[in-house]
Design an enzyme around this catalytic site. Structure first.
Site, PDB file in Angstrom:
ATOM      1  N   HIS A  42       0.838  -1.215   0.000  1.00 47.13           N
ATOM      2  CA  HIS A  42       0.000   0.000   0.000  1.00 47.13           C
ATOM      3  C   HIS A  42       0.871   1.263   0.000  1.00 47.13           C
ATOM      4  O   HIS A  42       0.452   2.306   0.473  1.00 47.13           O
ATOM      5  CB  HIS A  42      -0.957   0.040   1.201  1.00 47.13           C
ATOM      6  CG  HIS A  42      -1.711  -1.241   1.421  1.00 47.13           C
ATOM      7  ND1 HIS A  42      -2.993  -1.442   0.949  1.00 47.13           N
ATOM      8  CD2 HIS A  42      -1.344  -2.390   2.023  1.00 47.13           C
ATOM      9  CE1 HIS A  42      -3.392  -2.669   1.277  1.00 47.13           C
ATOM     10  NE2 HIS A  42      -2.411  -3.272   1.927  1.00 47.13           N
ATOM     11  N   GLU A  91       9.484   8.067 -17.018  1.00 46.97           N
ATOM     12  CA  GLU A  91       8.111   8.568 -17.185  1.00 46.97           C
ATOM     13  C   GLU A  91       7.528   8.183 -18.542  1.00 46.97           C
ATOM     14  O   GLU A  91       6.363   7.795 -18.651  1.00 46.97           O
ATOM     15  CB  GLU A  91       8.086  10.095 -17.045  1.00 46.97           C
ATOM     16  CG  GLU A  91       8.338  10.564 -15.624  1.00 46.97           C
ATOM     17  CD  GLU A  91       8.449  12.068 -15.556  1.00 46.97           C
ATOM     18  OE1 GLU A  91       7.525  12.709 -15.025  1.00 46.97           O
ATOM     19  OE2 GLU A  91       9.454  12.616 -16.048  1.00 46.97           O
TER      20      GLU A  91
END
Ligand code: ARG
Length: 448
Positions: A139, A279
Site C-alpha cells: 500500500h 516517465e
C-alpha cells in the site's frame, strides 16, 4: 482511394522477409518444374539486386502499387520477364501471412535479447549492493525490511515470465502458411515442406511445420495478438519498474540518483532533474495496451477468411514491437547507470516499526496464539508512539508494563541483521536466499 488503401508506406519494413519468402518460393517452383533453371536464376538475381537497392535506400517505392508485395514484384518483372511467373500458386494473402510470421520471429529474438540485458542490469545492480537493506512496501506504506537486491530480483522474475511467453509465441508463429493461396491452396503440386525448410519453419528435430487449414492460414492473426498481448504485459512490468525508479529518485525517498543521460532539465526551473525515460516508459504503456485492443476489435467481426481489414494489423504490431523494445533497452541503460544511496536505504530500513511482525512472531515462539501476539505487538507500537520513542528503545520495565509476556527477550528482535537472517524460507529475503537467487540468475543469464 490510393492513399486510403495503400500500405507500402508502412509495410515496406517487411521487405527482407518478403524477398526471402520469394526466393524460397522460386526455388520450389524450379523444383516442381514451373520455372526453368534460367528463369529461376533470373528471378534470384533480380530479387537480390532489389534487396541491395532497398538496403542502400535507393529503391523507389510507389504508392500506386499499394503494398510491399506489388512493389517488389512489379519491379522484378520490369527487370526480368520471368518475374511474371513468380506469383504462380501464391496470393498476397498467404504471402503477407508468411512475411508477418517471419518478421515476428526475428523481432522476438531481438526483444528477448533486450529483456535479458535488462535482467542482467538488475542482477548486476543487486550484486553491487548485496548488503543494502530497504523497507519493503505494501500500500506504499513501510511494511517489512528486505534487501535491495530482493526487490530488484522481483523484476527479474517478471521479465523471465515475459521471455517464456515470447518463446511460446515464437513456437506458434513458427508455422509456414505459404501454399495456402488466397483461400483454397493450389491445383499445382507445390512442395510446401521444402519451402518451410528453406525458411526455417521447422521444429527442434528439423521437421517442417505447416499450417493445416488454408482458410485459417490466411485469416489468422492470432500470432499478432499474442505478440501484442505479451508486449502489453512487458509494458506493464516496465511501467512498474519505471514507477519505482521515479519514486526512489524523489527527494522524499532519496534512495537513488539517475545518471544525467537518462534525465532532462526543466526549461523554467534550473534545479530540476526529471526522470523522463522512466516517465515515458510508464506513459507509452498506454499505447501498447491500445494496440492490443485495436487488434482484438479488428478481428472480432471478420467473416472467413482473408479480409482487407487485416492490413490494419501491421502498424499496431510494429508500434508495440518498437515501443517495447526501445523502452526495454533504455530502462536497462537507466538501471545500469543508477547510483544507489545505501545509507538512505538502510536508514529507512532501520525503522524498528518494520519489525513489529517479528515481535509478534517472538511471542508466538513463547507459545502465544498469533491473534493475541498480533494484538500485543500492536499495543507495543501504540505505547511507543505515545511515549514518543522508537519501538526498540523501550526499557525492560516499559516492556513489562505493556505486557509481562514480552519479558526481557523482546529487544533482540530489533537487531536487523539477526531479523534478516531468520528469513530464509525459499523465496524469502534472507541474506543466504538472496545470495542464492543472485547466483542462480547470474548462471541462468550466462546460459541464455
Ligand atoms: N497489403 C495487404 C495486407 O497487408 C496484402 C494482402 C492483400 N490481399 C488482397 N487480396 N488484397 O493485408
Amino acid at each position: 482511394m490510393a492513399l486510403f488503401t495503400q500500405s507500402v508506406s508502412f509495410d515496406w519494413r517487411l521487405w527482407e522477409h518478403d524477398i526471402l519468402g520469394s526466393l524460397a518460393h522460386a526455388a520450389m517452383l524450379l523444383k516442381i518444374g514451373v520455372l526453368t533453371k534460367a528463369e529461376a536464376r533470373e528471378i534470384e538475381n533480380g530479387l537480390n539486386s532489389i534487396a541491395r537497392e532497398i538496403c542502400e535506400g535507393r529503391f523507389a517505392w510507389k504508392l500506386e502499387l499499394e503494398d510491399i508485395h506489388m512493389n517488389i514484384e512489379a519491379e522484378l518483372t520490369a527487370r526480368a520477364p520471368a518475374g511474371a511467373k513468380l506469383h504462380t500458386a501464391r496470393s498476397r494473402n498467404d504471402q503477407v501471412a508468411l512475411d508477418m510470421r517471419m518478421w515476428m520471429r526475428d523481432e522476438i529474438v531481438d526483444l528477448d535479447r533486450e529483456l535479458r540485458a535488462l535482467q542482467e542490469a538488475l542482477v548486476a545492480l543487486g550484486e553491487g549492493h548485496a548488503g543494502v537493506m530497504m523497507p519493503g512496501y505494501t500500500h506504499l506504506q513501510r511494511a517489512q525490511p528486505v534487501y535491495f537486491a530482493h526487490h530488484l530480483l522481483a523484476y527479474v522474475e517478471m521479465f523471465s515470465r515475459d521471455r517464456e511467453r515470447l518463446l511460446d509465441c515464437f513456437r506458434r508463429a513458427n508455422i509456414c502458411p505459404l501454399g495456402s493461396g488466397a483461400i483454397a491452396g493450389s491445383t499445382l503440386p507445390l512442395d510446401r515442406e521444402m519451402v518451410a525448410r528453406l525458411l526455417g519453419f521447422v521444429d527442434q528435430k528439423g521437421r517442417p511445420r505447416l499450417t493445416q487449414n488454408s482458410m485459417d492460414a490466411v485469416g489468422d492473426r492470432d500470432f499478432v495478438v499474442e505478440f501484442c498481448a505479451d508486449a502489453a504485459l512487458i509494458a506493464v512490468h516496465l511501467s512498474r519498474l519505471a514507477e519505482d525508479w521515479i519514486l526512489w529518485s524523489t527527494a522524499e525517498f532519496g534512495f537513488v540518483t539517475l545518471a544525467d543521460a537518462y534525465t532532462t532539465g526543466s526549461s523554467l526551473m534550473p534545479q530540476k532533474k526529471n526522470p523522463d525515460v522512466a516517465e515515458l516508459t510508464r506513459g507509452k504503456a498506454g499505447r501498447v495496451f491500445g494496440n492490443l485492443m485495436a487488434l482484438l476489435t479488428l478481428l472480432k467481426g471478420l467473416p472467413m477468411a482473408y479480409n482487407r481489414d487485416l492490413q490494419e494489423d501491421k502498424q499496431r504490431l510494429f508500434d508495440s514491437a518498437d515501443t517495447v523494445r526501445a523502452a526495454t533497452r533504455l530502462m536497462a541503460g537507466m538501471v545500469a547507470h543508477t547510483t544507489v544511496h545505501a545509507e538512505k536505504c538502510c536508514a529507512a530500513a532501520a525503522d524498528p516499526g518494520l519489525l513489529a511482525t517479528d515481535l509478534a512472531d517472538f511471542l508466538v515462539g513463547e507459545g502465544m496464539p498469533f491473534r493475541q501476539a498480533h494484538h500485543l505487538a500492536g499495543a507495543a507500537v501504540g505505547a511507543a508512539e505515545r511515549m514518543g520513542k522508537p519501538l526498540n528503545q523501550l526499557t525492560a520495565k516499559e516492556w513489562r508494563q505493556i505486557d509481562p509476556a514480552f519479558g526481557s527477550g523482546a529487544p533482540e528482535v530489533f537487531d536487523l541483521r539477526r531479523a534478516m537472517s531468520r528469513r530464509e524460507l525459499a523465496g524469502a529475503p534472507g541474506p543466504r536466499q538472496v545470495a542464492r537467487q543472485l547466483a542462480r540468475w547470474r548462471k541462468l543469464l550466462a546460459g541464455a
